[in-house]
Motif scaffolding. Structure first.
Motif, PDB file in Angstrom:
ATOM      1  N   GLY A   1       0.811  -1.207   0.000  1.00 30.99           N
ATOM      2  CA  GLY A   1       0.000   0.000   0.000  1.00 30.99           C
ATOM      3  C   GLY A   1       0.844   1.256   0.000  1.00 30.99           C
ATOM      4  N   GLN A   2       0.380   2.249  -0.743  1.00 27.17           N
ATOM      5  CA  GLN A   2       1.015   3.564  -0.742  1.00 27.17           C
ATOM      6  C   GLN A   2      -0.085   4.607  -0.939  1.00 27.17           C
ATOM      7  N   GLY A   3      -0.439   5.283   0.156  1.00 28.59           N
ATOM      8  CA  GLY A   3      -1.548   6.207   0.083  1.00 28.59           C
ATOM      9  C   GLY A   3      -2.825   5.454  -0.239  1.00 28.59           C
ATOM     10  N   ALA A   4      -3.541   5.927  -1.263  1.00 29.69           N
ATOM     11  CA  ALA A   4      -4.788   5.280  -1.659  1.00 29.69           C
ATOM     12  C   ALA A   4      -4.555   4.125  -2.630  1.00 29.69           C
ATOM     13  N   ALA A   5      -3.308   3.928  -3.051  1.00 30.69           N
ATOM     14  CA  ALA A   5      -3.013   2.900  -4.062  1.00 30.69           C
ATOM     15  C   ALA A   5      -2.441   1.641  -3.419  1.00 30.69           C
TER      16      ALA A   5
ATOM     17  N   HIS B   1       0.020  -1.386  -4.686  1.00 36.18           N
ATOM     18  CA  HIS B   1       0.889  -1.861  -5.756  1.00 36.18           C
ATOM     19  C   HIS B   1       1.010  -3.379  -5.661  1.00 36.18           C
TER      20      HIS B   1
ATOM     21  N   HIS C   1       9.332  -0.701  -1.870  1.00 42.63           N
ATOM     22  CA  HIS C   1       8.002  -0.642  -1.261  1.00 42.63           C
ATOM     23  C   HIS C   1       8.149  -0.961   0.229  1.00 42.63           C
TER      24      HIS C   1
END
Length: 271
Positions: free
Chosen positions: A172-176, A178, A204
């Protein structure tokens, strides 16, 4: 003079063990009592005891994790302490200790069983003292081999049942989120409460521990090379050993270099 470290978070149990050792082995000097795993590592590296009595379940680092850290950080060319684990584990787990040839005592510590441990420790120390100085590295490797066996034993260092193999890491990164194919990961590295996931293109972070992640990885492809590092073996280009015996890895597709601990250096030997 023979010295020993006791690592036990329950003060009464630590004092009971110290008193019983004083009765059974008056010449043994207790160099310190560590209240948790991290303190055990720090004290062991500072005091260099001949023996370490490690409670398996302690706050923070467990006894096994503390032993792993001591084995990794112990100075090259010196023999690590003899390890005795103090445990309340059941019979199934005790079989792992016996197979790994590491001594243990059950809680609450019984004088008769502790007397057997003392006799074994005296004999082990006698053999060490009578061995040629050139055998120091052989003694060190024997201790590390015992640790490897324990760390891989079901119910102790390894899970009792194999976990499903991961094929994709969801980072996860913010609202995304990967989706990172595991086959693209060059190495994983523990970072506080996270694990860094390193690929050729980017890094990541995932919120899990390396110990939780490791059973989900294919052990034939992903090798633990340090307490906090797991590398994809076919991403390793060279393993460089310096004059002191320290092993450093260079990688394909990435400029980072990885340090291999003594505990896992056996993986990198010529065929």
């Amino acid at each position: 003079m023979t010295t020993a470290l006791i690592a036990e978070d329950e003060a009464l149990l630590a004092e009971h063990l110290r008193a019983e050792l004083a009765r059974l082995w008056p010449e043994l000097q207790i160099s310190g009592i560590a209240p948790h795993g991290a303190a055990a590592v720090e004290m062991a590296l500072a005091q260099r005891p001949d023996i370490a009595f490690l409670d398996i379940r302690m706050p923070g680092l467990s006894g096994l994790e503390a032993a792993e850290a001591i084995g990794e950080e112990w100075p090259q060319g010196e023999t690590p302490p003899l390890l005795v684990f103090v445990t309340a584990y059941d019979q199934y787990a005790l079989q792992a200790f016996e197979r790994a040839a590491v001594d243990y005592v059950l809680k609450p510590v019984q004088p008769e069983r502790l007397a057997q441990t003392v006799a074994r420790l005296r004999e082990a120390l006698r053999r060490r003292a009578s061995a040629p100085s050139a055998d120091a590295e052989v003694n060190a490797e024997a201790t590390l081999a015992q640790l490897r066996a324990l760390l891989g034993a079901p119910g102790l260092g390894a899970p009792a049942n194999a976990s499903p193999r991961l094929t994709v890491i969801q980072a996860g990164q913010g609202a995304a989120v990967h989706l990172v194919p595991v086959n693209e990961v060059i190495y994983f590295e523990a970072a506080d409460k996270y694990v860094r996931v390193i690929t050729a293109e980017r890094e990541h972070l995932i919120r899990t521990s390396l110990r939780e992640l490791l059973p989900q990885l294919d052990p034939e492809r992903f090798w633990q090379v340090h307490r906090g590092t797991v590398v994809r073996c076919d991403a390793v280009a060279t393993a460089l050993r310096d004059d002191a015996g320290k092993v450093t890895l260079t990688l394909r597709g990435h400029a980072d270099r990885l340090t291999v601990s003594r505990l896992y250096a056996h993986r990198f030997k010529p065929m």
